[in-house]
Motif scaffolding. Structure first.
Motif, PDB file in Angstrom:
ATOM      1  N   ASP A 157       0.835  -1.211   0.000  1.00 35.11           N
ATOM      2  CA  ASP A 157       0.000   0.000   0.000  1.00 35.11           C
ATOM      3  C   ASP A 157       0.862   1.250   0.000  1.00 35.11           C
ATOM      4  N   HIS A 339       6.322   3.541   6.372  1.00 29.16           N
ATOM      5  CA  HIS A 339       6.637   2.452   7.279  1.00 29.16           C
ATOM      6  C   HIS A 339       8.092   2.055   7.078  1.00 29.16           C
ATOM      7  N   ARG A 364       5.431  -3.651   6.288  1.00 29.60           N
ATOM      8  CA  ARG A 364       4.021  -3.272   6.374  1.00 29.60           C
ATOM      9  C   ARG A 364       3.133  -4.433   6.015  1.00 29.60           C
ATOM     10  N   ASN A 408       5.136  -2.904  11.262  1.00 25.27           N
ATOM     11  CA  ASN A 408       3.767  -2.392  11.245  1.00 25.27           C
ATOM     12  C   ASN A 408       2.783  -3.465  10.765  1.00 25.27           C
ATOM     13  N   GLU A 409       1.825  -3.831  11.649  1.00 23.37           N
ATOM     14  CA  GLU A 409       0.756  -4.773  11.249  1.00 23.37           C
ATOM     15  C   GLU A 409       1.326  -6.028  10.595  1.00 23.37           C
ATOM     16  N   TYR A 467      -9.589   1.777  12.771  1.00 25.80           N
ATOM     17  CA  TYR A 467     -10.255   2.591  11.751  1.00 25.80           C
ATOM     18  C   TYR A 467     -11.766   2.621  11.961  1.00 25.80           C
ATOM     19  N   TYR A 471     -13.368   1.046   8.036  1.00 20.87           N
ATOM     20  CA  TYR A 471     -13.430  -0.369   7.678  1.00 20.87           C
ATOM     21  C   TYR A 471     -14.602  -1.073   8.366  1.00 20.87           C
ATOM     22  N   GLU A 500      -2.867   4.801  14.128  1.00 21.88           N
ATOM     23  CA  GLU A 500      -3.495   5.043  12.826  1.00 21.88           C
ATOM     24  C   GLU A 500      -5.005   5.068  12.976  1.00 21.88           C
ATOM     25  N   TRP A 546      -3.897   8.823  10.295  1.00 28.00           N
ATOM     26  CA  TRP A 546      -3.542   8.245   8.995  1.00 28.00           C
ATOM     27  C   TRP A 546      -4.357   8.985   7.943  1.00 28.00           C
ATOM     28  N   ASN A 566      -3.309   5.768  -2.179  1.00 31.35           N
ATOM     29  CA  ASN A 566      -3.944   5.693  -0.869  1.00 31.35           C
ATOM     30  C   ASN A 566      -4.319   7.129  -0.525  1.00 31.35           C
ATOM     31  N   LYS A 568      -6.064   8.550   1.913  1.00 33.35           N
ATOM     32  CA  LYS A 568      -6.476   8.905   3.279  1.00 33.35           C
ATOM     33  C   LYS A 568      -5.680  10.117   3.782  1.00 33.35           C
TER      34      LYS A 568
HETATM   35  C1  ADA Z   1      -3.008   0.012   7.619  1.00 33.77           C
HETATM   36  C2  ADA Z   1      -1.542   0.287   7.256  1.00 33.77           C
HETATM   37  C3  ADA Z   1      -1.335   1.542   6.455  1.00 33.77           C
HETATM   38  C4  ADA Z   1      -2.436   1.745   5.408  1.00 33.77           C
HETATM   39  C5  ADA Z   1      -3.787   1.804   6.140  1.00 33.77           C
HETATM   40  C6  ADA Z   1      -4.945   1.997   5.176  1.00 33.77           C
HETATM   41  O1  ADA Z   1      -3.287   0.399   8.915  1.00 33.77           O
HETATM   42  O2  ADA Z   1      -0.723   0.361   8.401  1.00 33.77           O
HETATM   43  O3  ADA Z   1      -0.084   1.423   5.786  1.00 33.77           O
HETATM   44  O4  ADA Z   1      -2.426   0.668   4.524  1.00 33.77           O
HETATM   45  O5  ADA Z   1      -3.999   0.562   6.796  1.00 33.77           O
HETATM   46  O6  ADA Z   1      -4.905   2.990   4.428  1.00 33.77           O
HETATM   47  O7  ADA Z   1      -5.849   1.158   5.201  1.00 33.77           O
END
Ligand code: ADA
Length: 609
Positions: A157, A339, A364, A408-409, A467, A471, A500, A546, A566, A568
């Protein structure tokens, strides 16, 4: 003859480095490698051997830069041979320093291979005992290919760009024995500040040598004689007692000091020196709080990818400075380098501007079902260990870095994953016990991540990516209550960060009435709910939105990322603000005022005016 040679292009020696924002030596001669290089792409396909470079298609490309900026190369994933010449004004030992090549580099000088470095986000250097005066040929084979050689650079991502994406330079030394590294750890006690300084010498010469090492810190010096064997290294430590009157570093008053190691030969002549810049500050956990110099610290931050619509990942310093100006305009005080480790010039700016940094290693979403890859790659452990060591040892002296983060995750929910998390946290603590550690794990995500944790006892600080409203259609209050109910007891006594949260918004998609997802209005609504809830909760020591700006993602993610972006970000890729920017600014400003009131003092964060 190369395109550049035809132009008669050669380097001239400089007194100032380009890889940092301050002069790092008075004895070394710097030959910058920024500017036009000759890049050769394969005439067909995506492979080009270094020794077949002449068969490639030439194009002049800028360094630092990304090859995606070149005409027709916006989606190129493969190999390139990059070449240029540099001129040394005299013979001598040299260091060839690269701050970032994305993502694998093989380096040759005058046809001789010096070595290979893997990973786009950490610096590396090669040292040569002797190069002649005059022109030399530098060739770098670069690959950003995915595949079996890379456990961490995978479709993800965020986009793995291609190129020599951060500055590089030749450092011409006066002597084959030089200061390879200077690490300074500030300590605070009842008598004031002290500085633990470790100096690592490297001797490229064929014979053992003895050097006097003098360390000069704020108002203090100390020196020792050190012997170094042939083609060997040696380390020496110093403790500088600085007392209570020396200026400390804080977000409000980011006072910086220089620490310098000088090497002198038997005749007392200075043959090398290395300057580092430090800040006297102490960061530690105190129960569920973070403390900076003994005062409670609240993190109001953003996650930020090194990504820009015009520069890719190779942002010039002016663009970095602009990002930090915008960050402070929104009353934020922190950045999470999501990340991967960042360009050191960005960290220099954060040091100067008092912006706090959570720097993390490169990983990531590496778990089954995470949409990227897994931690089971045969080279995962070795590649993470290399990034961890380079991140900590190269960025050690930056006072802005207050947290080291990992993975991360990733697979923090299994016994196999725990072995990696434990080993990496142990490695980082061994390299730097002065900073707390953390990792961000994913909460209640509908895709793949099982709702169990096997590593929550390991970090100093517990961090969660959640989130609500995006989500899953729950509120921030419901989600935080669920998190604390399920994991609160395990985290008791340690700080909690919400690392995040946010929502997507396609820039310019305005929908004031329906406020559909992907509209700027819905992103603003979700962030307003999250910030109002998280900043008000006494259990939360800090937050990271985020994300700061939109970032390009791998094309493999296109079905969930319109335009392969992305989005966001609170700013788009050009740094144009979305509606949410004002929401974040108001929420952070209110939190600054509340923080000041709680501290019973004047605004601790002068940027909150
Ligand atoms: C996750 C991840 C981020 C990004 C985010 C998203 O938390 O750590 O890199 O992918 O989701 O935008 O959904």
């Amino acid at each position: 003859m190369s395109a550049l040679a035809r132009r008669g292009w050669t380097a001239t020696s400089h007194a100032v480095t380009e890889i940092r924002l301050f002069a790092v030596s008075t004895t070394r001669t710097f030959v910058p490698l920024s500017g036009p290089w000759e890049f050769r792409f394969p005439a067909s396909g995506d492979a080009l051997d270094p020794d077949a470079w002449a068969e490639g298609e030439p194009v002049v490309a800028q360094v630092p830069g990304v090859w995606e900026a070149l005409p027709g190369r916006g989606r190129y994933r493969g190999e390139v041979v990059a070449r240029r010449r540099f001129r040394l004004p005299r013979a001598g030992a040299v260091r060839l320093v690269f701050k970032g090549v994305s993502h694998t580099a093989r380096v040759f000088v005058d046809g001789r291979e010096l070595g290979t470095h893997h990973n786009a986000y950490t610096p590396f250097a090669f040292a040569l005992p002797e190069l002649t005066a005059g022109d030399h040929d530098l060739l770098v084979h670069v690959s950003n290919r995915f595949g079996e050689l890379s456990a961490l650079h995978v479709p993800n991502d965020y986009h793995t760009y291609g190129g020599i994406t951060r500055p590089a330079e030749v450092q011409l030394l006066r002597d084959p024995c030089f200061v390879e590294r200077l690490l300074a750890t500030p300590r605070r006690d009842a008598r004031g500040w002290s500085l633990q300084v470790r100096v690592r010498l490297r001797n490229l010469g064929p014979a053992a040598t003895t050097r006097r090492v003098r360390v000069c810190g704020p108002g203090r010096t100390a020196e020792q004689a050190v012997s170094v064997g042939p083609d060997a290294t040696a380390e020496v430590g110093f403790l500088l007692e600085l007392g209570p009157d020396v200026a400390a570093w804080s977000p409000e008053e980011p006072q910086l000091h220089f620490v310098r190691a000088e090497l002198r030969d038997e005749g007392g002549e200075m043959v090398d020196d290395l300057v580092e810049r430090i800040g006297l500050r102490e960061v530690r956990c105190d129960g569920e709080r973070l403390l900076l110099n003994g005062c409670p610290l609240r993190l109001r931050g953003f996650n930020r990818h090194e990504d820009h619509a015009r520069h890719g990942c190779a942002l010039p310093v002016e663009a970095m400075r602009e990002d930090l100006r915008l960050l402070r305009l929104l009353h934020a005080n922190a950045i999470r380098t999501s990340h991967y480790p960042n360009d050191e010039r960005f960290l220099d700016l954060c040091d100067e501007m008092g912006v706090l940094v959570w720097e993390e290693n490169h990983a990531r979403g590496l778990y089954e079902g995470g949409g990227a890859a897994t931690m089971h790659h045969p080279r995962f452990a070795e590649q993470c260990a290399a990034v961890n060591a380079e991140m900590v040892l190269e960025h050690f002296n930056h006072p802005c870095i207050v947290l080291w983060g990992i993975l991360n995750e990733c697979e923090s929910f299994s016994a196999a994953g725990r072995a990696h998390y434990a080993a990496q946290l142990e490695q980082i603590r061994g390299l730097d016990p002065s900073r707390p550690t953390t990792f961000a794990t994913l909460h209640n995500h509908p895709v793949g991540h099982p709702q169990r944790e096997a590593c929550l006892d390991l970090p100093d600080v517990c961090s969660w990516n959640i989130y609500p409203g995006w989500y899953r259609d729950d509120t921030a209050g419901q989600r935080l209550a669920m998190l604390l109910d399920r994991f609160g007891p395990e985290m008791a006594g340690r700080p909690l960060l919400l690392s995040e949260f946010g929502a997507g918004a396609i820039p310019g998609f305005r929908d004031p009435e329906t406020r559909l997802k992907w509209s700027e209005e819905r992103q603003a609504d979700i962030l307003a709910d999250c910030l109002a809830t998280f900043l008000a909760h006494p259990r939360v020591a800090g937050v990271f939105v985020w994300q700061f700006c939109d970032n390009r993602v791998s094309e493999e993610w296109t079905l969930v990322r319109p335009r392969c972006v992305n989005d966001k970000g609170v700013f788009d890729g050009e740094r144009r603000p979305k509606l949410a920017a004002d929401i974040v600014a108001r929420a952070f400003a209110a939190d600054v005022r509340k923080d000041c009131a709680d501290q019973g003092g004047a605004p601790r964060h002068p940027h909150s005016q």
